[in-house]
Scaffold this motif. Structure first.
Motif, PDB file in Angstrom:
ATOM      1  N   TRP A 251      -3.312 -24.252   0.954  1.00  7.80           N
ATOM      2  CA  TRP A 251      -4.353 -25.264   0.831  1.00  7.80           C
ATOM      3  C   TRP A 251      -5.326 -24.955   1.898  1.00  7.80           C
TER       4      TRP A 251
ATOM      5  N   HIS B 279       1.593 -22.849   4.854  1.00 13.46           N
ATOM      6  CA  HIS B 279       2.907 -23.580   5.256  1.00 13.46           C
ATOM      7  C   HIS B 279       3.983 -22.649   4.905  1.00 13.46           C
TER       8      HIS B 279
ATOM      9  N   GLU C 150      -2.283 -31.618  -0.303  1.00  9.37           N
ATOM     10  CA  GLU C 150      -3.155 -31.955   0.841  1.00  9.37           C
ATOM     11  C   GLU C 150      -4.674 -31.833   0.459  1.00  9.37           C
ATOM     12  N   GLN C 151      -5.227 -30.752   0.497  1.00  7.59           N
ATOM     13  CA  GLN C 151      -6.711 -30.899   0.110  1.00  7.59           C
ATOM     14  C   GLN C 151      -7.147 -29.827  -1.146  1.00  7.59           C
TER      15      GLN C 151
ATOM     16  N   ASN D  11      -7.879 -25.820  -2.749  1.00  8.34           N
ATOM     17  CA  ASN D  11      -7.114 -24.685  -3.005  1.00  8.34           C
ATOM     18  C   ASN D  11      -7.971 -23.347  -3.381  1.00  8.34           C
TER      19      ASN D  11
ATOM     20  N   ASP E  99      -8.311 -26.322   4.503  1.00  6.08           N
ATOM     21  CA  ASP E  99      -8.565 -27.554   5.140  1.00  6.08           C
ATOM     22  C   ASP E  99     -10.176 -27.814   5.122  1.00  6.08           C
TER      23      ASP E  99
ATOM     24  N   CYS F 217      -0.827 -26.601  -2.918  1.00  5.10           N
ATOM     25  CA  CYS F 217      -0.561 -28.198  -2.195  1.00  5.10           C
ATOM     26  C   CYS F 217      -2.172 -28.536  -2.053  1.00  5.10           C
ATOM     27  N   SER F 218      -2.706 -28.667  -3.338  1.00  8.39           N
ATOM     28  CA  SER F 218      -4.107 -29.299  -3.353  1.00  8.39           C
ATOM     29  C   SER F 218      -3.863 -30.678  -3.589  1.00  8.39           C
ATOM     30  N   ALA F 219      -4.952 -31.417  -3.514  1.00 12.04           N
ATOM     31  CA  ALA F 219      -4.753 -33.044  -3.782  1.00 12.04           C
ATOM     32  C   ALA F 219      -4.290 -33.246  -4.925  1.00 12.04           C
TER      33      ALA F 219
ATOM     34  N   GLN G 204       3.615 -31.146   0.882  1.00  4.45           N
ATOM     35  CA  GLN G 204       3.051 -32.110   0.120  1.00  4.45           C
ATOM     36  C   GLN G 204       1.725 -32.101  -0.309  1.00  4.45           C
TER      37      GLN G 204
ATOM     38  N   TYR H  52      -0.708 -34.509  -6.031  1.00  8.23           N
ATOM     39  CA  TYR H  52       0.112 -35.759  -5.339  1.00  8.23           C
ATOM     40  C   TYR H  52       1.045 -36.115  -6.045  1.00  8.23           C
TER      41      TYR H  52
END
Length: 646
Positions: free
Chosen positions: A494, A510, A534-535, A537, A496, A459-461, A532, A464
Motif C-alpha cells: 500500500w 509488508h 491500509e490506505q 494502492n 502511505d 492492502c488498500s482501504a 489488514q 477493509y
C-alpha cells in the motif's frame, strides 16, 4: 468526477502514446483522452478526441490515430505557436472571438492534413476516412444549427463540411441563403479561402492567420449572424504548436536533437595536447550506453559541454574505428580538415528518441519502497490461524494428492517407443509399421516443481470488508505450496498517503515471508493475519518491485499472483494508473514471469470492473464475485498452474 465507462482501453492508450512519441520525437510526452483534440508543447501533452469513442472499434482506432497524426506530425512540427498566441490576443477585440478561433483551427487542420500526406503518405487512407466521417458529422450539425437559428454555428459547420467533402459552398443545401446575407466581400473572401485551402496555397500558419483576420474584419460590423458561435468543435490554445516551426518546403526526417544528460562544462586547456602515438579515441561513454547504429559516426555524441572555438570536427585518423570500415587502404597525401557541407540541417534535427526510460515508469518517479518485515505472532494469532487452517485442510490435502499422483504417473510412464522426443537407432520398424514409434525421452522427469511463486496482496482501504476472507485464500496458497516444497513469497502493499510529499511517495511492502523462510518458518501462517486494509494502492509500482525480486530466483518458471479488488488509486495516479499497471504487467511477462490477477468482488461483478481487469491483465484474470468463495476459486487455479509447471 471521473467515469470509468469513458476510460480508453489500456492497450489502445499505450499504442497511441507510443505512436505519438515516435512522431513527435518527445520521450516524455503525455497523452490523454479529452473532449477535443489538441497539442500543447509547453506541457508536452497530446490529447485525443472522445469524438471517436462511440464508433465501432475499427473506426475508433483509425480515428484516434488520425488525431495523433495531425498533432504529432503537423502541430508539433509545423504550427507556429507565436502566431497562434498573437491571433488569440487579437480576437479579444472583435465581436465573434469564438467563431474566429475555431475558423483558424479548422483551416490549420486542413493545412496540416496536406503536410501529413507529404511526410507520411501511409496516412492517406486513415485521413480519408476521417474526412468522410467529419463531413457526415458536420452536415448533420449544419442542418440542426440552421433549424435552431444559430447562424454562426451553421456557417462554421457548413464551411467544415465543404472542406472535408472537398466541395464548393454552392453545393451545400440550405447554406446559400445564409451566404447571400453576408456583407460586401465576405462571401468571396470565404470562397477564395476555401479554394486556396484545397490547392495547398498556405505555406505557414502566419499566412492563414492573416487571411482569417481579414475575413473577420469584414464580419465585425455585421449583425446578421445573431451572435457568436456557441458550440465548440475545434481547439486552439496559445501553446498549440512549436516555437520553431519547420517551413512548408522542408523535406527530411522529423527528428529532434538529443539533449546532453549532464550539464557539466569541461575546462578550457591552455595548450592543446597532441595525442601520443597509438592513442585511440574511446568508444564507450556514459552518455551512449544504448547501442545504436554508428556507421560513419563517432560513438560519443553527447557529454559534457566543451568550450570549443569552432564547430569543425577533428581531423580524421587512419586508426579510427568509426571510419576504418569505409576508409579503405588508400589515404590522401595531406590530411586537411574536412570542409563543412554547404547546407546545414536544422539544429533541432538529430537522432530522435534515445533517452533511457524510467525503470519504474514515469508516474512512479517519486515512489520510494519501504520494506516492513512481519512481527512475531502472539498466542491469539496462532489460535485464529489454527481455526482457519481446519477449514482449508481438505482442499490442501486434495491438491497435494493430485500433484503427487501426476508426478508419479510421469515418473513411471514409458520412456521409449514414443511418437515424439529423441530419434532412436532402431529404425527398422519404420519399414512395416504405418505409425512407427521411433522416439525416446532421455531425461527423467523431475520429482519437484521447478517454480517460484510470489503473492501480492492489495492492502488498500477498499479491502477493509474483504481482508478476513482473503486470509483464507492466502493461507491456502501458502500451505499448498509449502506442502509441495515450492518456494514462495507473500507481500502486502500500500502507499502511505499520510507521508506523501512533493518529492516522495512512500510505498510500504509488508513482507510476511520471503522465499527462504516460506519453507522453514512455522510462524508464517499466523503472520499473514497481520495483513489488514491500509490506505492507497499503486499497483504498477508494486508489480515492478515484486518482479525484480522474483527474477533473482534460480527456478525455471516464475509466477506472480496479484490479489486486488479493483483499479489502482494513489496520489497523482488516478487517471494513468490503469495504463501504468498494464505496462508493468507486460514488462513482467516479457521477462518470463507469468502474471495472474485474482479479483475480489462484493457479491456481483460490474461490467466496468470486468473491463478494467481485462484492460490491465488481459485474459489472465480470475474473477471471484463473492470473496467468501475465494478458496473454492483459488483451489482449481493453483492446481492448474502447478500441473502446468510439472
Amino acid at each position: 468526477m471521473r467515469f470509468v465507462e469513458n476510460e480508453v482501453d489500456a492497450f489502445l492508450r499505450m499504442q497511441l502514446l507510443d505512436l505519438a512519441k515516435a512522431l513527435t520525437g518527445i520521450e516524455d510526452l503525455g497523452l490523454e483522452l479529452s473532449y477535443l483534440s489538441y497539442y500543447n508543447h509547453r506541457e508536452k501533452l497530446l490529447a485525443v478526441s472522445q469524438f471517436w469513442s462511440y464508433y465501432p472499434e475499427e473506426i475508433k482506432l483509425t480515428g484516434m490515430k488520425t488525431d495523433v497524426y495531425l498533432r504529432g506530425i503537423g502541430s508539433s512540427w509545423f504550427t507556429d505557436s507565436t502566431v497562434i498566441a498573437s491571433y488569440l490576443d487579437w480576437i479579444k477585440s472583435i465581436r465573434l472571438p469564438m467563431l474566429a478561433k475555431q475558423w483558424l483551427a479548422l483551416c490549420e487542420e486542413r493545412r496540416l492534413m496536406s503536410l501529413c500526406l507529404r511526410h507520411r503518405p501511409g496516412t492517406a487512407s486513415s485521413l480519408s476516412m476521417r474526412s468522410a466521417m467529419y463531413a457526415k458529422h458536420f452536415a448533420g450539425k449544419r442542418a440542426s444549427h440552421s433549424d435552431r437559428g444559430e447562424q454562426a454555428d451553421a456557417l462554421l459547420s457548413g464551411f467544415a463540411e465543404a472542406i472535408y467533402r472537398n466541395r464548393n459552398l454552392d453545393a451545400l443545401e440550405g447554406l446559400n441563403g445564409l451566404l447571400a446575407k453576408l456583407p460586401g466581400d465576405a462571401r468571396p473572401a470565404i470562397e477564395r479561402l476555401l479554394i486556396d485551402l484545397k490547392n495547398d496555397q498556405f505555406k505557414s500558419t502566419q499566412e492563414l492567420a492573416e487571411r482569417c483576420k481579414a475575413l473577420f474584419t469584414l464580419l465585425d460590423d455585421w449583425n446578421g449572424l445573431g451572435g457568436d458561435s456557441r458550440a465548440q468543435y475545434f481547439s486552439l490554445q496559445k501553446d498549440s504548436g512549436t516555437d520553431e516551426p519547420l517551413s512548408w518546403e522542408y523535406i527530411g526526417e522529423l527528428k529532434r536533437k538529443k539533449k546532453g544528460m549532464h550539464e557539466s562544462v569541461l575546462p578550457m586547456k591552455q595548450e592543446e595536447e597532441r595525442p601520443q602515438q597509438g592513442e585511440r579515441l574511446p568508444t564507450w561513454h556514459r552518455e551512449t550506453k544504448k547501442q545504436e547504429e554508428s556507421l560513419l559516426r563517432f560513438d560519443s555524441e553527447q557529454g559534457s559541454k566543451a568550450g570549443l572555438l569552432s564547430d569543425h570536427v577533428r581531423e580524421a585518423d587512419s586508426g579510427d574505428q568509426a571510419l576504418g570500415i569505409v576508409q579503405g587502404s588508400s589515404q590522401a597525401a595531406q590530411r586537411n580538415e574536412p570542409e563543412l557541407p554547404a547546407t546545414q540541417p536544422l539544429e533541432r534535427m538529430d537522432t530522435g528518441l534515445s533517452g533511457k526510460a524510467d525503470a519504474y515508469g514515469a508516474l512512479n518517479r517519486k515512489a520510494v519502497p519501504v520494506f516492513r518485515p512481519a512481527e512475531p505472532p502472539d498466542a491469539d494469532a496462532y489460535i485464529r490461524y489454527n481455526e482457519l487452517h481446519k477449514g482449508i485442510a481438505p482442499l490442501i490435502h486434495k491438491l497435494k494428492q493430485t500433484i503427487r499422483m501426476t508426478m508419479e504417473q510421469k515418473r513411471i510412464a514409458p520412456r521409449d517407443e514414443l511418437l515424439s522426443g529423441r530419434l532412436s537407432r532402431k529404425l527398422v520398424r519404420a519399414a512395416w509399421e504405418p505409425f512407427p514409434r521411433l522416439f525416446y525421452k532421455k531425461s527423467s522427469p523431475s520429482t519437484e516443481v521447478d517454480a517460484a511463486f510470489c503473492l501480492l496482496i492489495d492492502c488498500s482501504a477498499s479491502m477493509y470488508d474483504k481482508m478476513e476472507q482473503a486470509h483464507q485464500g492466502i493461507a491456502l496458497f501458502h500451505e499448498s505450496l509449502r506442502a509441495l516444497r515450492v518456494p514462495h513469497e507473500i507481500i502486502g502493499f500500500w502507499e502511505d498517503a499520510d507521508e506523501v510529499t512533493e518529492s516522495s511517495s512512500p510505498n510500504v511492502f509488508h513482507v510476511v515471508t520471503d522465499y527462504i523462510s516460506s519453507l522453514t518458518d512455522s510462524a508464517v501462517g499466523p503472520k499473514l493475519l497481520q495483513l489488514q486494509a491500509e490506505q492507497d494502492n499503486r499497483d504498477g509500482y508494486a508489480i515492478r518491485i515484486a518482479s525484480e525480486r522474483l527474477m533473482l530466483r534460480p527456478e525455471k518458471q516464475k509466477v506472480l499472483l496479484v490479489f486486488s479488488d479493483g483499479e489502482p488509486s494513489a496520489a497523482d495516479y488516478h487517471e494513468e494508473g490503469i495504463v501504468d499497471t498494464c505496462e508493468a504487467v507486460l514488462r513482467s511477462r516479457r521477462s518470463g514471469i507469468e502474471v495472474v490477477s485474482v479479483f475480489l468482488g462484493n457479491g456481483e461483478i460490474k461490467d466496468t470492473e470486468r473491463e478494467t481487469m481485462r484492460n490491465i491483465y488481459g485474459r489472465h484474470s480470475v474473477l471471484v464475485p463473492d470473496v467468501a468463495d475465494i478458496t473454492a476459486q483459488l483451489g482449481p487455479l493453483l492446481r492448474k498452474m502447478l500441473l502446468s509447471k510439472l
